[in-house]
Design an enzyme around this catalytic site. Structure first.
Site, short mmCIF file in Angstrom:
data_model
loop_
_atom_site.label_atom_id
_atom_site.label_comp_id
_atom_site.label_asym_id
_atom_site.label_seq_id
_atom_site.Cartn_x
_atom_site.Cartn_y
_atom_site.Cartn_z
N LYS A 85 4.52 -0.75 44.37
CA LYS A 85 4.73 0.46 43.57
C LYS A 85 3.41 1.11 43.13
O LYS A 85 3.33 2.33 42.98
CB LYS A 85 5.58 0.14 42.34
CG LYS A 85 7.01 -0.29 42.65
CD LYS A 85 7.83 0.85 43.21
CE LYS A 85 9.29 0.50 43.38
NZ LYS A 85 10.09 1.60 43.94
N SER A 108 7.48 -7.05 49.56
CA SER A 108 7.16 -5.91 48.70
C SER A 108 6.81 -6.27 47.27
O SER A 108 6.21 -5.48 46.56
CB SER A 108 8.32 -4.92 48.71
OG SER A 108 9.53 -5.56 48.36
N GLU A 146 11.24 6.56 35.88
CA GLU A 146 12.44 5.74 35.82
C GLU A 146 12.10 4.39 36.45
O GLU A 146 11.16 4.30 37.24
CB GLU A 146 13.59 6.40 36.59
CG GLU A 146 13.64 6.11 38.09
CD GLU A 146 12.41 6.57 38.89
OE1 GLU A 146 12.07 5.86 39.87
OE2 GLU A 146 11.82 7.61 38.58
#
Length: 391
Positions: A89, A377, A111
């Protein structure tokens, strides 16, 4: 076949910008300026320096020897779990915070589902000295408590979404409402390849560093920059979009997107959008969406907060419709089994989201000489409470 976004913001039949009038100036300004800004030499220099010195890129491409022996093929893990903040991210939030600063915005909203995007946003806001508000579903706040603590420690205000299923969809709704009420000073850092154009394209571009590195690293390790398979989990789909990006035009590379089947695709407790979804509009774009016959959103379910979303990004809807990527799914139990296997064989604790991609190894049947890259990830620290429960 073209897999990139067109000038109107569509991937084939999916995409666009379906937004309230109040947000039109913000989204239009972003659409007009994002490409020229992110392609500026100074922007690229600053972003690349931060990715290297702050995030720790390039993330390693690790040959998982014992996992490879188990499945009788060559498995490489792209170690996004080793990035600062513990997931992919941060690649996107760094790019977007630099963009927000150049647009003169002083207040950042986001969010989050699993909390990783919230942590990454809080991190870059602390780095740049900007106010940060993160919306998170009340259910996710409870099941991802470590990440909530990290966000608060980093100075973010975490606001619970208490409507609907109280998960990622509802957090996104609240963030969009905030943006409508504060259009002048606020920039919305969307965490996945969802939302109105240009967000899906912009997030995919910032995450494309993953596949860019995979190609270079594979060439060094194997003499061939192209694997036989790239596997990634998909909720909204930012890590998959980044892992697939530089392989989209090469049809010889098989792309496999693993969705969350939850308690089973037909159980009524699932988030397997490619199977259960129909074209519809959610959060500003046309995509595949789990919905009733009269267009009401069906609440998704997954043990993994980051995959608990009723749609996919429009790029993935296009990849599914064209057949460029194969969409499969893994249940909660299959994902948990993959977690414990990776811990046992490689000494790596993966995030629940990433474990869905790992779980597909059971069904892949790759050949002995083939190369499989799995995008790991995120790391599993945030999911330890779930894992301990299952021990």
């Amino acid at each position: 076949m073209n897999y990139q976004v067109n000038e109107k913001g569509y991937y084939g039949n999916f995409g666009g910008a379906f937004i309230p009038e109040m947000l039109f100036p913000n989204v239009e300004e972003l659409r007009e300026k994002y490409l020229s800004i992110i392609q500026e030499k100074d922007f690229q220099l600053e972003l690349n320096e931060l990715l290297r010195d702050y995030v720790g890129r390039p993330s390693p491409l690790y040959y998982a020897k014992r996992l490879s022996e188990r499945y009788n093929t060559n498995i490489y893990l792209k170690r996004e779990d080793l990035n600062h903040t513990g997931a992919h991210k941060i690649n996107n939030t760094l790019g977007q915070i630099l963009l927000a600063k150049r647009l003169g915005r002083t207040r950042i909203i986001a969010e989050t589902g699993a909390g990783q995007h919230g942590v990454a946003t809080a991190t870059v806001c602390a780095l740049m000295g900007l106010k940060c508000i993160v919306y998170m579903g009340e259910v996710d706040i409870k099941r991802q408590a470590p990440n909530v603590a990290r966000m608060k420690l980093l100075g973010a205000e975490v606001i619970p979404a208490t409507s609907g299923s109280k998960t990622l969809k509802d957090a996104t709704n609240e963030a969009i409402r905030d943006w409508i009420n504060n259009p002048v000073d606020t920039y919305y850092i969307i965490g996945s390849v969802v939302g109105p154009h240009p967000y899906p394209d912009m997030v995919a571009r910032f995450q494309s560093v993953i596949s860019e590195e995979i190609k270079k690293q594979l060439l060094e390790k194997t003499g061939n920059e192209n694997p036989d398979y790239v596997i990634a989990c998909v909720g909204g789909g930012s890590n998959a979009a980044g892992a697939f990006y530089h392989f989209l035009e090469n049809e010889k590379v098989k792309l496999i997107a693993v969705e969350a089947a939850g308690k089973g695709i037909d159980s009524g407790h699932s988030a397997a959008t490619s199977v259960l979804g129909k074209p519809g509009i959610i959060h500003g774009s046309k995509t595949l969406l789990m919905q009733t016959s009269d267009g009401q959103i069906i609440e998704p379910y997954s043990i993994s907060a980051g995959l608990d979303y009723p749609g996919v990004g429009p790029i993935h809807a296009h990849l599914f419709e064209t057949g460029r990527a194969e969409f499969v799914s893994a249940t909660d139990e299959e994902a948990l089994k993959a977690v414990f296997l990776l811990c046992e064989l490689e000494g790596i604790i993966p995030a629940l989201e990433s474990a869905h991609a790992l779980a597909y190894l059971e069904k892949l049947k790759a050949k002995e000489n083939e190369v499989v890259v799995i995008n790991l990830s995120g790391r599993g620290d945030k999911d330890l409470a779930t894992y301990i429960e299952k021990l």
